[in-house]
Design a protein around this motif. Structure first.
Motif, PDB file in Angstrom:
ATOM      1  N   MET A   1       0.850  -1.181   0.000  1.00 55.35           N
ATOM      2  CA  MET A   1       0.000   0.000   0.000  1.00 55.35           C
ATOM      3  C   MET A   1       0.895   1.242   0.000  1.00 55.35           C
ATOM      4  N   THR A   2       0.511   2.215  -0.779  1.00 59.27           N
ATOM      5  CA  THR A   2       1.244   3.472  -0.894  1.00 59.27           C
ATOM      6  C   THR A   2       0.394   4.596  -0.335  1.00 59.27           C
ATOM      7  N   GLN A   3       1.051   5.565   0.280  1.00 58.13           N
ATOM      8  CA  GLN A   3       0.339   6.752   0.754  1.00 58.13           C
ATOM      9  C   GLN A   3       0.390   7.828  -0.312  1.00 58.13           C
ATOM     10  N   TYR A   4      -0.733   8.525  -0.490  1.00 53.13           N
ATOM     11  CA  TYR A   4      -0.862   9.591  -1.478  1.00 53.13           C
ATOM     12  C   TYR A   4      -1.355  10.863  -0.815  1.00 53.13           C
ATOM     13  N   LEU A   5      -0.815  11.983  -1.265  1.00 53.94           N
ATOM     14  CA  LEU A   5      -1.337  13.287  -0.901  1.00 53.94           C
ATOM     15  C   LEU A   5      -2.427  13.643  -1.900  1.00 53.94           C
ATOM     16  N   VAL A   6      -3.590  14.023  -1.404  1.00 57.27           N
ATOM     17  CA  VAL A   6      -4.675  14.528  -2.242  1.00 57.27           C
ATOM     18  C   VAL A   6      -4.891  15.965  -1.771  1.00 57.27           C
ATOM     19  N   ALA A   7      -4.366  16.930  -2.530  1.00 55.49           N
ATOM     20  CA  ALA A   7      -4.351  18.331  -2.119  1.00 55.49           C
ATOM     21  C   ALA A   7      -5.382  19.133  -2.906  1.00 55.49           C
ATOM     22  N   ILE A   8      -6.110  19.987  -2.201  1.00 52.82           N
ATOM     23  CA  ILE A   8      -7.107  20.859  -2.794  1.00 52.82           C
ATOM     24  C   ILE A   8      -6.445  22.209  -3.073  1.00 52.82           C
ATOM     25  N   HIS A   9      -6.601  22.720  -4.295  1.00 51.95           N
ATOM     26  CA  HIS A   9      -6.017  24.013  -4.660  1.00 51.95           C
ATOM     27  C   HIS A   9      -7.112  25.070  -4.749  1.00 51.95           C
ATOM     28  N   HIS A  10      -6.863  26.206  -4.111  1.00 48.42           N
ATOM     29  CA  HIS A  10      -7.796  27.328  -4.139  1.00 48.42           C
ATOM     30  C   HIS A  10      -7.126  28.549  -4.755  1.00 48.42           C
ATOM     31  N   PRO A  11      -7.897  29.427  -5.381  1.00 49.49           N
ATOM     32  CA  PRO A  11      -7.316  30.703  -5.814  1.00 49.49           C
ATOM     33  C   PRO A  11      -6.940  31.515  -4.577  1.00 49.49           C
ATOM     34  N   ASP A  12      -5.954  32.378  -4.713  1.00 48.84           N
ATOM     35  CA  ASP A  12      -5.476  33.141  -3.556  1.00 48.84           C
ATOM     36  C   ASP A  12      -6.552  34.006  -2.910  1.00 48.84           C
ATOM     37  N   ASP A  13      -7.562  34.405  -3.660  1.00 48.55           N
ATOM     38  CA  ASP A  13      -8.625  35.238  -3.073  1.00 48.55           C
ATOM     39  C   ASP A  13      -9.797  34.400  -2.554  1.00 48.55           C
ATOM     40  N   TYR A  14      -9.591  33.103  -2.372  1.00 49.27           N
ATOM     41  CA  TYR A  14     -10.643  32.194  -1.925  1.00 49.27           C
ATOM     42  C   TYR A  14     -11.079  32.545  -0.504  1.00 49.27           C
ATOM     43  N   ASP A  15     -12.374  32.683  -0.307  1.00 50.77           N
ATOM     44  CA  ASP A  15     -12.947  32.965   1.005  1.00 50.77           C
ATOM     45  C   ASP A  15     -13.901  31.826   1.348  1.00 50.77           C
ATOM     46  N   PRO A  16     -13.488  30.910   2.241  1.00 51.43           N
ATOM     47  CA  PRO A  16     -14.343  29.773   2.531  1.00 51.43           C
ATOM     48  C   PRO A  16     -15.713  30.169   3.078  1.00 51.43           C
ATOM     49  N   VAL A  83      -4.263  12.644   3.424  1.00 51.16           N
ATOM     50  CA  VAL A  83      -3.249  11.620   3.188  1.00 51.16           C
ATOM     51  C   VAL A  83      -4.010  10.304   3.208  1.00 51.16           C
ATOM     52  N   LEU A  84      -3.964   9.609   2.086  1.00 51.71           N
ATOM     53  CA  LEU A  84      -4.686   8.347   1.925  1.00 51.71           C
ATOM     54  C   LEU A  84      -3.701   7.213   1.712  1.00 51.71           C
ATOM     55  N   GLU A  85      -4.055   6.036   2.181  1.00 53.45           N
ATOM     56  CA  GLU A  85      -3.237   4.847   1.916  1.00 53.45           C
ATOM     57  C   GLU A  85      -4.081   3.888   1.092  1.00 53.45           C
ATOM     58  N   VAL A  86      -3.683   3.733  -0.166  1.00 55.72           N
ATOM     59  CA  VAL A  86      -4.443   2.910  -1.109  1.00 55.72           C
ATOM     60  C   VAL A  86      -3.494   2.006  -1.887  1.00 55.72           C
ATOM     61  N   ALA A  87      -4.079   1.066  -2.627  1.00 58.41           N
ATOM     62  CA  ALA A  87      -3.288   0.046  -3.313  1.00 58.41           C
ATOM     63  C   ALA A  87      -2.635   0.513  -4.600  1.00 58.41           C
ATOM     64  N   SER A  88      -3.162   1.572  -5.226  1.00 61.38           N
ATOM     65  CA  SER A  88      -2.627   1.946  -6.540  1.00 61.38           C
ATOM     66  C   SER A  88      -2.891   3.412  -6.844  1.00 61.38           C
ATOM     67  N   LEU A  89      -2.171   3.907  -7.846  1.00 57.55           N
ATOM     68  CA  LEU A  89      -2.412   5.261  -8.325  1.00 57.55           C
ATOM     69  C   LEU A  89      -3.837   5.397  -8.850  1.00 57.55           C
ATOM     70  N   ASP A  90      -4.327   4.387  -9.540  1.00 58.52           N
ATOM     71  CA  ASP A  90      -5.698   4.452 -10.056  1.00 58.52           C
ATOM     72  C   ASP A  90      -6.710   4.647  -8.935  1.00 58.52           C
ATOM     73  N   GLU A  91      -6.502   3.940  -7.813  1.00 58.29           N
ATOM     74  CA  GLU A  91      -7.410   4.108  -6.683  1.00 58.29           C
ATOM     75  C   GLU A  91      -7.280   5.504  -6.084  1.00 58.29           C
ATOM     76  N   ALA A  92      -6.047   6.013  -5.981  1.00 58.95           N
ATOM     77  CA  ALA A  92      -5.837   7.370  -5.465  1.00 58.95           C
ATOM     78  C   ALA A  92      -6.513   8.397  -6.372  1.00 58.95           C
ATOM     79  N   LEU A  93      -6.412   8.196  -7.685  1.00 63.68           N
ATOM     80  CA  LEU A  93      -7.055   9.114  -8.628  1.00 63.68           C
ATOM     81  C   LEU A  93      -8.575   9.056  -8.515  1.00 63.68           C
TER      82      LEU A  93
END
Length: 113
Positions: A1-16, A83-93
């Motif tokens: 199992m490999t760990q993957y970073l799944v990162a969310i990107h926001h524009p700099d002016d993003y106001d949650p 941070v996810l731990e999954v079996a493959s890149l396809d699963e992470a995607l």
């Protein structure tokens, strides 16, 4: 199992507070619940606004310069991540696709060493 970073990107002016409505919050909560139920979520975190970021860069003389803002000069920043731990890149995607839909934002998927 490999760990993957799944990162969310926001524009700099993003106001949650303006961008994230109750439906979006529910979608993200449901995604988190699904990740926990699947046993693949290692860690999750939302980040403070980019205005709170500090960047550190070594200088030629060995000193470290601390500057305000994100390290890269871009118009987007990482707003949160899993941070996810999954079996493959396809699963992470597959999880990354769900994250992009729930967060309504671009997502980066990258394996750890």
């Amino acid at each position: 199992m490999t760990q993957y970073l799944v990162a969310i990107h926001h524009p700099d002016d993003y106001d949650p507070f303006a961008e994230e409505d109750p439906v979006m919050e529910r979608d993200i909560d449901l995604l988190n619940e699904e990740m926990v139920a699947a046993g693949i979520r290692i860690f999750v975190g939302g980040l403070q606004p980019v205005s709170r970021a500090k960047s550190l860069r070594t200088q030629g003389d060995g000193t470290v310069l601390v500057a305000d803002g994100p390290y890269l000069s871009t118009t987007e920043h990482v707003g949160g991540f899993w941070v996810l731990e999954v079996a493959s890149l396809d699963e992470a995607l597959a999880w990354g696709r769900k994250a992009a839909i729930a967060c309504r934002a671009p997502v980066e998927v990258r394996p750890f060493f």
